[in-house]
Design a protein around this motif. Structure first.
Motif, PDB file in Angstrom:
ATOM      1  N   GLY A 101       9.199  -5.182   8.019  1.00 50.67           N
ATOM      2  CA  GLY A 101       8.882  -4.244   6.949  1.00 50.67           C
ATOM      3  C   GLY A 101       7.583  -4.586   6.239  1.00 50.67           C
ATOM      4  O   GLY A 101       7.137  -5.738   6.231  1.00 50.67           O
ATOM      5  N   GLY A 102       6.955  -3.575   5.660  1.00 53.73           N
ATOM      6  CA  GLY A 102       5.753  -3.773   4.864  1.00 53.73           C
ATOM      7  C   GLY A 102       4.510  -4.073   5.672  1.00 53.73           C
ATOM      8  O   GLY A 102       3.496  -4.509   5.113  1.00 53.73           O
ATOM      9  N   ALA A 135      12.072   2.250   0.064  1.00 51.53           N
ATOM     10  CA  ALA A 135      11.116   2.187   1.173  1.00 51.53           C
ATOM     11  C   ALA A 135      11.268   3.408   2.074  1.00 51.53           C
ATOM     12  O   ALA A 135      10.268   4.012   2.495  1.00 51.53           O
ATOM     13  CB  ALA A 135      11.299   0.900   1.968  1.00 51.53           C
ATOM     14  N   ARG A 138      10.038   6.572   0.269  1.00 50.65           N
ATOM     15  CA  ARG A 138       8.579   6.537   0.178  1.00 50.65           C
ATOM     16  C   ARG A 138       7.920   6.961   1.495  1.00 50.65           C
ATOM     17  O   ARG A 138       7.007   7.784   1.499  1.00 50.65           O
ATOM     18  CB  ARG A 138       8.135   5.134  -0.236  1.00 50.65           C
TER      19      ARG A 138
END
Length: 172
Positions: A101-102, A135, A138
């Motif tokens: 993630g990210g 998340a 978004r």
């Protein structure tokens, strides 16, 4: 500065099945994000894999670094509902490896998925997001999804009820 590893997005295939099942099982065991309760085996997951061919509106795309064989995540477009009139609608989802993630992997996967769907006879995409999941909300908003409703306390997992937000994206 560490060298950036290029990540390729490609169609999922049979030899990805164990890794894809491992990713999904993480979400079954550790989160309410999926309402499946018991981990599944690769053999139990095989029909799902086979329901996503390399072309057509129901796709399975995987993200994999060029430097190794580890699957970082996957995105799918699946039938929205089984009745024929729903054929031009799909349900989309993204699942990432717990440590992926990210890093822009979800964006890479959804970009490729929606580019592929642009060539198909698909009118709408839907996504169900168990709340809270900032998340996921978004990234869906970034790709033009709009929330159209919430099923309140629709699922129970880990001894708690969870809401599911439904989001919609116009494709044609």
């Amino acid at each position: 500065m560490p060298e950036r590893t290029e990540v390729q997005v490609r169609a999922g295939r049979d030899d990805d099945l164990v890794a894809l099942t491992d990713i999904y099982n993480h979400y079954i065991r550790e989160t309410p994000i999926t309402f499946d309760i018991s981990p599944i085996t690769p053999d139990e997951r095989r029909p799902w894999l086979l329901s996503h061919p390399e072309d057509g509106p129901h796709r399975l795309l995987v993200a994999q670094p060029e430097s190794d064989g580890r699957i970082l995540g996957y995105a799918t477009s699946s039938p929205f509902r089984p009745k024929a009139a729903y054929a031009t609608s799909v349900e989309t989802s993204i699942y990432l490896a717990p440590d992926a993630g990210g890093r822009g992997i979800g964006t890479l996967l959804y970009t490729a998925l929606f580019e592929a769907l642009a060539e198909e006879d698909v009118h709408r995409a839907y996504a169900g997001v168990t709340l809270p999941n900032e998340a996921s909300i978004r990234i869906h908003q970034r790709f033009g999804f709009k929330q159209i409703g919430v099923y309140e306390e629709v699922g129970r997992k880990f001894g708690a009820y969870h809401d599911v937000a439904w989001l919609e994206k116009r494709l044609s």
